[in-house]
Write a protein that holds these residues in place. Structure first.
Motif, PDB file in Angstrom:
ATOM      1  N   UNK A 178      44.004  23.560  13.675  1.00 20.16           N
ATOM      2  CA  UNK A 178      43.326  24.480  12.794  1.00 20.16           C
ATOM      3  C   UNK A 178      43.362  23.926  11.371  1.00 20.16           C
ATOM      4  N   UNK A 179      42.249  24.057  10.654  1.00 17.79           N
ATOM      5  CA  UNK A 179      42.134  23.514   9.310  1.00 17.79           C
ATOM      6  C   UNK A 179      42.961  24.332   8.332  1.00 17.79           C
ATOM      7  N   UNK A 180      43.578  23.621   7.388  1.00 20.30           N
ATOM      8  CA  UNK A 180      44.357  24.316   6.363  1.00 20.30           C
ATOM      9  C   UNK A 180      43.408  25.001   5.377  1.00 20.30           C
ATOM     10  N   UNK A 181      43.963  25.933   4.613  1.00 17.83           N
ATOM     11  CA  UNK A 181      43.169  26.702   3.648  1.00 17.83           C
ATOM     12  C   UNK A 181      42.479  25.787   2.631  1.00 17.83           C
ATOM     13  N   UNK A 182      43.185  24.830   1.979  1.00 17.65           N
ATOM     14  CA  UNK A 182      42.518  23.958   1.003  1.00 17.65           C
ATOM     15  C   UNK A 182      41.407  23.113   1.650  1.00 17.65           C
ATOM     16  N   UNK A 183      41.652  22.673   2.878  1.00 18.00           N
ATOM     17  CA  UNK A 183      40.639  21.864   3.566  1.00 18.00           C
ATOM     18  C   UNK A 183      39.390  22.704   3.852  1.00 18.00           C
ATOM     19  N   UNK A 184      39.576  23.954   4.232  1.00 21.54           N
ATOM     20  CA  UNK A 184      38.457  24.854   4.493  1.00 21.54           C
ATOM     21  C   UNK A 184      37.617  25.050   3.237  1.00 21.54           C
ATOM     22  N   UNK A 185      38.291  25.238   2.087  1.00 19.19           N
ATOM     23  CA  UNK A 185      37.569  25.413   0.821  1.00 19.19           C
ATOM     24  C   UNK A 185      36.814  24.138   0.452  1.00 19.19           C
ATOM     25  N   UNK A 186      37.413  22.986   0.736  1.00 15.40           N
ATOM     26  CA  UNK A 186      36.744  21.715   0.431  1.00 15.40           C
ATOM     27  C   UNK A 186      35.477  21.574   1.261  1.00 15.40           C
ATOM     28  N   UNK A 187      35.543  21.945   2.519  1.00 11.86           N
ATOM     29  CA  UNK A 187      34.367  21.889   3.386  1.00 11.86           C
ATOM     30  C   UNK A 187      33.285  22.837   2.877  1.00 11.86           C
ATOM     31  N   UNK A 188      33.672  24.050   2.466  1.00 12.65           N
ATOM     32  CA  UNK A 188      32.711  25.007   1.920  1.00 12.65           C
ATOM     33  C   UNK A 188      32.063  24.482   0.641  1.00 12.65           C
ATOM     34  N   UNK A 189      32.874  23.845  -0.229  1.00 12.25           N
ATOM     35  CA  UNK A 189      32.325  23.280  -1.466  1.00 12.25           C
ATOM     36  C   UNK A 189      31.349  22.151  -1.150  1.00 12.25           C
ATOM     37  N   UNK A 190      31.664  21.330  -0.148  1.00 11.49           N
ATOM     38  CA  UNK A 190      30.765  20.245   0.236  1.00 11.49           C
ATOM     39  C   UNK A 190      29.443  20.792   0.777  1.00 11.49           C
ATOM     40  N   UNK A 191      29.532  21.830   1.577  1.00 10.01           N
ATOM     41  CA  UNK A 191      28.303  22.449   2.102  1.00 10.01           C
ATOM     42  C   UNK A 191      27.470  23.042   0.976  1.00 10.01           C
ATOM     43  N   UNK A 192      28.123  23.716   0.043  1.00 11.59           N
ATOM     44  CA  UNK A 192      27.415  24.296  -1.099  1.00 11.59           C
ATOM     45  C   UNK A 192      26.763  23.190  -1.931  1.00 11.59           C
TER      46      UNK A 192
END
Length: 131
Positions: free
Chosen positions: A1-15
């Motif tokens: 499962x992805x960590x919280x900071x990694x999840x935010x990084x993925x969301x920022x990349x998508x944005x």
């Protein structure tokens, strides 16, 4: 499962990807006369659609036609930019690539015109009798 900071990084990349895409559309709108024409045509078609109170299935066809034309025009713009980058001087194959990409826009635009005539044609024909 992805960590919280990694999840935010993925969301920022998508944005950021959406931001790049919107910038590409904006750049094409400011540099391509044909795309500005398509923008005006889109506004006119949407206005006509509201005026004639299109059915949901008609809106779907109009949206697909408009989206196809815009996509083809954007891809044509990208092809032209790439060809100009790799072949600054005239080359027969470079000209051929540009012509074929422009031909794709023409084919899609003619298909969209057919959709428009099928959906709006009878309504416009009937409307002319009221004037």
């Amino acid at each position: 499962m992805a960590s919280q900071p990694q999840r935010f990084r993925v969301l920022r990349q998508r944005a950021a990807s959406f931001g790049h895409a919107f910038r590409g559309v904006r750049l094409a709108l400011t540099s391509e006369v044909h795309l500005r024409f398509h923008a005006l045509a889109t506004a006119g078609v949407v206005a006509l659609g509201f005026y004639f109170r299109l059915e949901r299935w008609e809106w779907a066809l109009v949206a697909l036609a408009v989206g196809a034309v815009w996509s083809a025009e954007l891809l044509n713009t990208a092809v032209e930019a790439i060809v100009d980058l790799v072949s600054p001087q005239y080359h027969q194959l470079a000209g051929r690539a540009k012509d074929v990409a422009a031909g794709a826009v023409l084919v899609v635009a003619l298909a969209a015109l057919a959709v428009g005539l099928l959906i709006f044609g009878p309504r416009l024909w009937e409307l002319r009798t009221h004037f």
